[in-house]
Design an enzyme around this catalytic site. Structure first.
Site, PDB file in Angstrom:
ATOM      1  N   GLY A 107       0.794  -1.224   0.000  1.00 20.02           N
ATOM      2  CA  GLY A 107       0.000   0.000   0.000  1.00 20.02           C
ATOM      3  C   GLY A 107       0.827   1.275   0.000  1.00 20.02           C
ATOM      4  O   GLY A 107       0.449   2.272  -0.616  1.00 20.02           O
ATOM      5  N   ASP A 161      10.108  -7.547  -1.983  1.00 23.77           N
ATOM      6  CA  ASP A 161       8.817  -8.020  -1.470  1.00 23.77           C
ATOM      7  C   ASP A 161       8.701  -9.501  -1.819  1.00 23.77           C
ATOM      8  O   ASP A 161       9.045  -9.915  -2.923  1.00 23.77           O
ATOM      9  CB  ASP A 161       7.654  -7.234  -2.105  1.00 23.77           C
ATOM     10  CG  ASP A 161       6.367  -7.345  -1.289  1.00 23.77           C
ATOM     11  OD1 ASP A 161       5.840  -6.312  -0.863  1.00 23.77           O
ATOM     12  OD2 ASP A 161       5.902  -8.491  -1.077  1.00 23.77           O
ATOM     13  N   ARG A 204      -5.723  -0.818  -2.465  1.00 23.52           N
ATOM     14  CA  ARG A 204      -4.729   0.208  -2.128  1.00 23.52           C
ATOM     15  C   ARG A 204      -3.394   0.057  -2.853  1.00 23.52           C
ATOM     16  O   ARG A 204      -2.617   1.008  -2.901  1.00 23.52           O
ATOM     17  CB  ARG A 204      -4.471   0.204  -0.616  1.00 23.52           C
ATOM     18  CG  ARG A 204      -3.859  -1.095  -0.111  1.00 23.52           C
ATOM     19  CD  ARG A 204      -3.850  -1.164   1.405  1.00 23.52           C
ATOM     20  NE  ARG A 204      -3.215  -2.391   1.889  1.00 23.52           N
ATOM     21  CZ  ARG A 204      -3.786  -3.583   1.914  1.00 23.52           C
ATOM     22  NH1 ARG A 204      -5.017  -3.732   1.467  1.00 23.52           N
ATOM     23  NH2 ARG A 204      -3.142  -4.633   2.362  1.00 23.52           N
ATOM     24  N   LYS A 254       4.675 -10.077  -6.839  1.00 23.35           N
ATOM     25  CA  LYS A 254       4.492  -8.625  -6.736  1.00 23.35           C
ATOM     26  C   LYS A 254       5.602  -7.813  -7.388  1.00 23.35           C
ATOM     27  O   LYS A 254       5.336  -6.872  -8.127  1.00 23.35           O
ATOM     28  CB  LYS A 254       4.390  -8.220  -5.259  1.00 23.35           C
ATOM     29  CG  LYS A 254       2.975  -8.108  -4.786  1.00 23.35           C
ATOM     30  CD  LYS A 254       2.895  -7.483  -3.412  1.00 23.35           C
ATOM     31  CE  LYS A 254       1.477  -7.701  -2.901  1.00 23.35           C
ATOM     32  NZ  LYS A 254       1.320  -7.264  -1.508  1.00 23.35           N
ATOM     33  N   THR A 301      10.731  -6.539  10.467  1.00 20.58           N
ATOM     34  CA  THR A 301      11.373  -5.982   9.272  1.00 20.58           C
ATOM     35  C   THR A 301      11.808  -4.542   9.528  1.00 20.58           C
ATOM     36  O   THR A 301      12.924  -4.147   9.187  1.00 20.58           O
ATOM     37  CB  THR A 301      10.397  -6.028   8.074  1.00 20.58           C
ATOM     38  OG1 THR A 301       9.952  -7.372   7.907  1.00 20.58           O
ATOM     39  CG2 THR A 301      11.063  -5.552   6.799  1.00 20.58           C
ATOM     40  N   CYS A 350      17.020   7.362  15.559  1.00 19.50           N
ATOM     41  CA  CYS A 350      16.724   6.250  14.658  1.00 19.50           C
ATOM     42  C   CYS A 350      15.335   5.723  15.007  1.00 19.50           C
ATOM     43  O   CYS A 350      14.712   6.169  15.973  1.00 19.50           O
ATOM     44  CB  CYS A 350      17.796   5.162  14.738  1.00 19.50           C
ATOM     45  SG  CYS A 350      17.639   4.040  16.151  1.00 19.50           S
ATOM     46  N   CYS A 359      14.845   4.650  18.557  1.00 20.71           N
ATOM     47  CA  CYS A 359      14.754   5.705  19.581  1.00 20.71           C
ATOM     48  C   CYS A 359      13.276   5.970  19.887  1.00 20.71           C
ATOM     49  O   CYS A 359      12.901   6.290  21.007  1.00 20.71           O
ATOM     50  CB  CYS A 359      15.385   7.000  19.077  1.00 20.71           C
ATOM     51  SG  CYS A 359      17.171   6.970  18.927  1.00 20.71           S
ATOM     52  N   CYS A 392      -2.416  -4.421   8.165  1.00 18.82           N
ATOM     53  CA  CYS A 392      -3.516  -3.957   7.311  1.00 18.82           C
ATOM     54  C   CYS A 392      -4.352  -5.124   6.807  1.00 18.82           C
ATOM     55  O   CYS A 392      -5.566  -5.013   6.673  1.00 18.82           O
ATOM     56  CB  CYS A 392      -2.973  -3.211   6.103  1.00 18.82           C
ATOM     57  SG  CYS A 392      -2.219  -1.654   6.527  1.00 18.82           S
ATOM     58  N   CYS A 410      19.550   4.480  23.462  1.00 19.82           N
ATOM     59  CA  CYS A 410      18.970   3.606  22.425  1.00 19.82           C
ATOM     60  C   CYS A 410      19.900   2.432  22.156  1.00 19.82           C
ATOM     61  O   CYS A 410      21.112   2.604  21.975  1.00 19.82           O
ATOM     62  CB  CYS A 410      18.740   4.406  21.144  1.00 19.82           C
ATOM     63  SG  CYS A 410      18.267   3.385  19.731  1.00 19.82           S
TER      64      CYS A 410
END
Ligand SMILES: [Zn+2]
Length: 221
Positions: free
Chosen positions: A6, A27, A38, A51, A99, A138, A141, A154, A211
């Site tokens: 999307g 992907d 979408r 994809k 990811t 980053c 953080c 989603c 962090c």
């Protein structure tokens, strides 16, 4: 670009149309009917297709002069390394925290600017971490790796389709600005878009000295 869904679809269209020299698309999925609401690179005839291959066909039709590199696998700690190292700007258009954190760690290690987008239901976020700068925060953080977060996607929760289009386009905008050195990037800020109330606001994000990702790197610099 990590994720050709999307967010990735509109972002890729603008990057290709803008004539970026080289676009790497990562992907692992195939096109599903439920994506078409979408994921605007794909058409009904693409259902069942890989994809990244369907994406390249659509993007090449728009701009054949861009070099497209396809990575048909899920991005993890190991596979993300060479991709980030050889990129000028990284777009995180993925849909899960594992990811996102793997991409963030690689960007912090190789000091690559990261443009991260997220959209769920009627809410979306846009973040830029210009990790070329030593004082840049980053992703970790803001969202620590050990935080207890509820993973919602989603595909399960649904998302308001035009919202992914808006955030994907903004990701392309920030990426092109970073590539061209134009204007001021969103780096150090979090942009929040509430589609239901049409409310758009930005809040400052500071680097967290403790962090686990960029703080540790800072110590050895
Ligand atoms: Zn950090």
């Amino acid at each position: 670009m990590v994720g050709a869904g999307g967010l990735g679809c509109p972002a890729a269209l603008y990057l290709a149309a803008s004539g970026v020299g080289h676009l790497t698309l990562a992907d692992a999925d195939k096109v599903d009917l439920t994506n078409l609401q979408r994921q605007i690179l794909y058409r009904s005839g693409d259902i069942g297709a890989v994809k990244v291959e369907a994406a390249r066909a659509a993007l090449s039709a728009l701009n054949p002069d861009v070099e497209y590199e396809l990575i048909e696998k899920r991005i993890d700690e190991k596979s993300v390394e060479p991709l980030v190292r050889t990129s000028d700007v990284v777009l995180d258009c993925s849909d899960n925290f594992a990811t996102r954190h793997a991409v963030n760690r690689a960007c912090a290690r190789h000091r690559r600017p990261l443009v991260a987008g997220a959209a769920m239901r009627f809410d979306a976020q846009l973040m830029v971490f210009d990790l070329r700068k030593p004082d840049s925060p980053c992703y970790a953080c803001l969202f620590p790796e050990d935080a207890q977060v509820e993973e919602v996607q989603c595909s399960v929760m649904g998302v308001f389709a035009p919202l992914t289009g808006a955030i994907g386009a903004l990701q392309a905008m920030e990426a092109i600005k970073l590539l061209a050195g134009a204007g001021e990037s969103l780096s150090g800020k979090l942009l929040l878009l509430d589609a239901k109330s049409a409310d758009l606001r930005t809040v400052a994000v500071r680097r967290d000295a403790s962090c686990a990702v960029c703080g540790a790197l800072q110590a050895v610099r």
